[in-house]
Design a protein around this motif. Sequence first.
Motif, PDB file in Angstrom:
ATOM      1  N   LEU A   2       0.813  -1.214   0.000  1.00 41.33           N
ATOM      2  CA  LEU A   2       0.000   0.000   0.000  1.00 41.33           C
ATOM      3  C   LEU A   2       0.846   1.263   0.000  1.00 41.33           C
ATOM      4  N   ARG A   3       1.969   1.272   0.716  1.00 45.39           N
ATOM      5  CA  ARG A   3       2.705   2.521   0.938  1.00 45.39           C
ATOM      6  C   ARG A   3       4.055   2.576   0.220  1.00 45.39           C
ATOM      7  N   SER A   4       4.388   1.527  -0.499  1.00 39.02           N
ATOM      8  CA  SER A   4       5.660   1.531  -1.225  1.00 39.02           C
ATOM      9  C   SER A   4       5.418   1.105  -2.657  1.00 39.02           C
ATOM     10  N   ASN A   5       6.044   1.813  -3.592  1.00 40.49           N
ATOM     11  CA  ASN A   5       5.972   1.370  -4.984  1.00 40.49           C
ATOM     12  C   ASN A   5       7.033   0.295  -5.176  1.00 40.49           C
ATOM     13  N   HIS A   6       6.592  -0.957  -5.159  1.00 41.92           N
ATOM     14  CA  HIS A   6       7.512  -2.094  -5.158  1.00 41.92           C
ATOM     15  C   HIS A   6       8.465  -1.970  -3.956  1.00 41.92           C
ATOM     16  N   SER A   7       9.771  -2.023  -4.182  1.00 41.29           N
ATOM     17  CA  SER A   7      10.716  -2.030  -3.057  1.00 41.29           C
ATOM     18  C   SER A   7      11.195  -0.640  -2.662  1.00 41.29           C
ATOM     19  N   GLN A   8      10.644   0.410  -3.235  1.00 45.71           N
ATOM     20  CA  GLN A   8      11.276   1.720  -3.159  1.00 45.71           C
ATOM     21  C   GLN A   8      11.214   2.411  -1.797  1.00 45.71           C
ATOM     22  N   HIS A   9      10.216   2.114  -0.965  1.00 42.93           N
ATOM     23  CA  HIS A   9      10.045   2.895   0.267  1.00 42.93           C
ATOM     24  C   HIS A   9      10.228   2.093   1.556  1.00 42.93           C
ATOM     25  N   TYR A  10      10.467   0.804   1.477  1.00 44.92           N
ATOM     26  CA  TYR A  10      10.506  -0.010   2.690  1.00 44.92           C
ATOM     27  C   TYR A  10      11.520   0.514   3.708  1.00 44.92           C
ATOM     28  N   HIS A  11      12.653   0.970   3.244  1.00 38.20           N
ATOM     29  CA  HIS A  11      13.727   1.373   4.153  1.00 38.20           C
ATOM     30  C   HIS A  11      13.461   2.694   4.854  1.00 38.20           C
ATOM     31  N   VAL A  12      12.467   3.458   4.400  1.00 35.48           N
ATOM     32  CA  VAL A  12      12.175   4.745   5.027  1.00 35.48           C
ATOM     33  C   VAL A  12      10.817   4.753   5.740  1.00 35.48           C
ATOM     34  N   ILE A  13      10.175   3.582   5.863  1.00 34.33           N
ATOM     35  CA  ILE A  13       8.909   3.463   6.601  1.00 34.33           C
ATOM     36  C   ILE A  13       9.058   2.318   7.603  1.00 34.33           C
ATOM     37  N   ASN A  14       9.223   2.663   8.858  1.00 35.78           N
ATOM     38  CA  ASN A  14       9.501   1.650   9.878  1.00 35.78           C
ATOM     39  C   ASN A  14       8.407   0.595   9.974  1.00 35.78           C
ATOM     40  N   SER A  15       7.160   1.016   9.824  1.00 37.04           N
ATOM     41  CA  SER A  15       6.047   0.075  10.001  1.00 37.04           C
ATOM     42  C   SER A  15       6.003  -0.994   8.915  1.00 37.04           C
ATOM     43  N   LEU A  16       6.695  -0.765   7.782  1.00 35.63           N
ATOM     44  CA  LEU A  16       6.713  -1.754   6.709  1.00 35.63           C
ATOM     45  C   LEU A  16       7.784  -2.826   6.913  1.00 35.63           C
ATOM     46  N   GLN A  17       8.651  -2.619   7.876  1.00 36.57           N
ATOM     47  CA  GLN A  17       9.841  -3.458   7.984  1.00 36.57           C
ATOM     48  C   GLN A  17       9.593  -4.736   8.777  1.00 36.57           C
ATOM     49  N   VAL A  18       8.456  -5.346   8.519  1.00 32.28           N
ATOM     50  CA  VAL A  18       8.108  -6.651   9.066  1.00 32.28           C
ATOM     51  C   VAL A  18       7.280  -7.372   8.016  1.00 32.28           C
ATOM     52  N   ILE A  19       7.466  -8.663   7.898  1.00 32.84           N
ATOM     53  CA  ILE A  19       6.739  -9.424   6.883  1.00 32.84           C
ATOM     54  C   ILE A  19       5.376  -9.829   7.429  1.00 32.84           C
ATOM     55  N   LYS A  20       4.335  -9.465   6.687  1.00 27.03           N
ATOM     56  CA  LYS A  20       2.956  -9.775   7.063  1.00 27.03           C
ATOM     57  C   LYS A  20       2.451 -10.896   6.158  1.00 27.03           C
ATOM     58  N   VAL A  21       2.018 -11.993   6.776  1.00 33.98           N
ATOM     59  CA  VAL A  21       1.511 -13.146   6.036  1.00 33.98           C
ATOM     60  C   VAL A  21      -0.010 -13.161   6.179  1.00 33.98           C
ATOM     61  N   GLU A  22      -0.693 -12.735   5.117  1.00 37.37           N
ATOM     62  CA  GLU A  22      -2.155 -12.676   5.147  1.00 37.37           C
ATOM     63  C   GLU A  22      -2.722 -14.004   4.651  1.00 37.37           C
ATOM     64  N   ILE A  23      -3.630 -14.588   5.440  1.00 39.41           N
ATOM     65  CA  ILE A  23      -4.163 -15.909   5.106  1.00 39.41           C
ATOM     66  C   ILE A  23      -5.681 -15.911   5.172  1.00 39.41           C
ATOM     67  N   SER A  24      -6.291 -16.779   4.375  1.00 40.23           N
ATOM     68  CA  SER A  24      -7.742 -16.940   4.416  1.00 40.23           C
ATOM     69  C   SER A  24      -8.151 -17.649   5.704  1.00 40.23           C
ATOM     70  N   LYS A  25      -9.408 -17.473   6.101  1.00 39.50           N
ATOM     71  CA  LYS A  25      -9.882 -18.013   7.386  1.00 39.50           C
ATOM     72  C   LYS A  25      -9.741 -19.522   7.475  1.00 39.50           C
ATOM     73  N   ASP A  26      -9.978 -20.214   6.367  1.00 36.87           N
ATOM     74  CA  ASP A  26      -9.921 -21.684   6.412  1.00 36.87           C
ATOM     75  C   ASP A  26      -8.506 -22.174   6.727  1.00 36.87           C
ATOM     76  N   ILE A  27      -7.475 -21.444   6.263  1.00 35.81           N
ATOM     77  CA  ILE A  27      -6.101 -21.828   6.576  1.00 35.81           C
ATOM     78  C   ILE A  27      -5.842 -21.643   8.071  1.00 35.81           C
ATOM     79  N   ALA A  28      -6.329 -20.521   8.622  1.00 41.63           N
ATOM     80  CA  ALA A  28      -6.150 -20.272  10.054  1.00 41.63           C
ATOM     81  C   ALA A  28      -6.789 -21.380  10.878  1.00 41.63           C
ATOM     82  N   GLU A  29      -7.974 -21.779  10.464  1.00 38.60           N
ATOM     83  CA  GLU A  29      -8.671 -22.848  11.199  1.00 38.60           C
ATOM     84  C   GLU A  29      -7.964 -24.183  11.041  1.00 38.60           C
ATOM     85  N   GLU A  30      -7.528 -24.471   9.821  1.00 39.17           N
ATOM     86  CA  GLU A  30      -6.872 -25.752   9.548  1.00 39.17           C
ATOM     87  C   GLU A  30      -5.545 -25.884  10.287  1.00 39.17           C
TER      88      GLU A  30
END
Length: 666
Positions: free
Chosen positions: A564-592
């Motif tokens: 959302l806040r970086s055009n590809h890899s361009q802004h990650y190093h200047v936005i602290n909140s982006l510097q963690v990997i977020k793994v978004e999963i569907s509900k069925d995976i969470a349940e399984e």
Amino acid sequence: MATLKSSCSLNCWDNCGFNVEIDNGRIIKVDGDPEHPITQGKICGRGRMLETRTNSDQRLLYPLKKVNGEFQRISWEQALDEISSKMAEVKKEFGTTSVLHSHDYSNGGLLKNIDKRFFNCYGGVTELTGSICWGAGIEAQKWDFGDSWSHSPEDIMNSKHIVIWGRNVSRTNMHLYQYLLKAKEQGAKIIVIDPIYNPTAKIAHSYISVKPGMDGFLAIGVMKELVRLKRHDQEFIQNYTIGYSEFEELLNSVTMEDLELYTDVSRETFSDLAKVYSEGPTSTFLGLGMQRYDNGGNTIRLIDALVAISGNIGIPGGGANFGNLQVGQSFDTGGLALQHKRKEHRTFSMMKQAEGILKAVEPEIKMIVVSCGNPLTQVPDTNLVRKAFESVETLVVIDQFLTDTAELADYVLPTATVFEEEDLYYSSMYHHYVNYGPKLVDSPGEVQSDLWIWSELAKRLGFGEEFNYSRERWIEMGLGTLLNKGFSLENVRKTGHFELPIDHVPWADYQFKTPSGKYEFHSELAGTKNLDGKLKLLFPEESIITNKALANKYPYTLLTIHPLRSNHSQHYHVINSLQVIKVEISKDIAEEKGLKENDLVKVFNDRGTLEGKVKILPRAHRKTVNIDEGQWGKFGGSVNQLTPNRESDNLQGSTLYDCLVNIEKV
């Protein structure tokens, strides 16, 4: 304090106009230009971050050379002398194609095309073909229409129905989002088709969740319903297309029951969409994700076919809107490039550049020059890319920061930001306005523009006369025939933008740019490239249908959408909140898997492993995972450690989304 007009330089759908505040030679604030006809004062966080990039204390300020594994500051004289000397040596001993130019699209400036001129004058190097981003879809529309052209933004107000197919415009195309809201107020119905329920879906009248990679089969089902109900445009098919009878056999070769199974879409939904397309005008806005599969080109062609047989080609309020290449085609990029100067030429596909480097013979790749890109995060199969880039004798990177790719380099040359050089900016993705970007501030340290770097190298290599022009003259050369149509650099400097003379409703005369001059269900252009131009029933390569053993081992589909806040890899190093990997999963995976929000998990397949924190998506298609692309190695690593480097069916696109993974809690 002064406020001046400028432009966003990012490779994006919207190409926004800026108002930039400057105080004592420093950029203070970036805001939207309310006088811009399309962007109208609204800009996204990625554009605002260009102020942070320009002022960042992480900027590269001086040329760097790696000595015994450590970077040392050197002078421009030394850097340019040594790089040009190495280029002269490899040219003499191995030929010019022993140099690979790896170029991507981090900056939309007209004069960023000058690098092509440099390498052509050098004699011609190994270049990259295709596109990781949208190559399969562009090629597909060239097979169907002869080119990839879209309707002007305002034309959406003529639409009765608007289908947003695989494009989260709230995140990647915010001004289309604004037009959607206006069209909705005037009574247009909005339908969103996507594996993930996104903010765009929230404003839609209906949302259709489709199994990832199966969008083409959804289009087939809708077309079968159109034909069954006799709502297809038989006059258009008979008079302005070729290959339909053969295509009709394809429609008859698969049952609705099979299509329901393939797509996870109900029979009723197929019928409802058939009504939407037959009761037009219906405009279709295609996204990039669904063409990033092995079957990606075929998928776009099937959706094109749906738009065509439903009578929504060449009419106001219609269209199969993917790229808008007529924007870039307005400029004389060929005159800037001087392609006739090259004596040798070799290509690797952008997706398989790592394999190309490692396997190249006669000559081997001895040197790589990277401009406008960061291959170590953006090219699929990161581990193989790293191996390839580490294998060459000399790696030169032109960048503003010490990216993952720059970290590997032997020489790093610091380049200017958008506010530190004059240029014109445009995007061949959505609207047809060109923005003027003046030089607003001086570059810090010893930073120089790309144009200056290429010009200085050209002098040292013996073709400096081809670069002996003022920046003003370079821009006028790029404007080409536009200068004869009333356009001038002087006028655009005054207004800050200008409108290109394009077709606002493409193909209105039903004269297509295909070899036959007609819409082609069976592409003749494909045949000239020794490829099969027939439309087919094609599945993703990594799926339960094509590879059950792989799907049992890795049961989940991995998507890698734009952050959302970086055009590809361009802004990650200047936005602290982006510097963690977020793994978004569907509900069925969470349940399984028994996973909860913020659990630490590893996502893995045979290509690599990545760790991150869980976020549960309440309305994603089942068995779906998303990890935003672009993350830097120092913050956990690129998701492309997991993605395949195969080419799409038409060889021009990536297969980043055609990717199966498994997940385990750490």
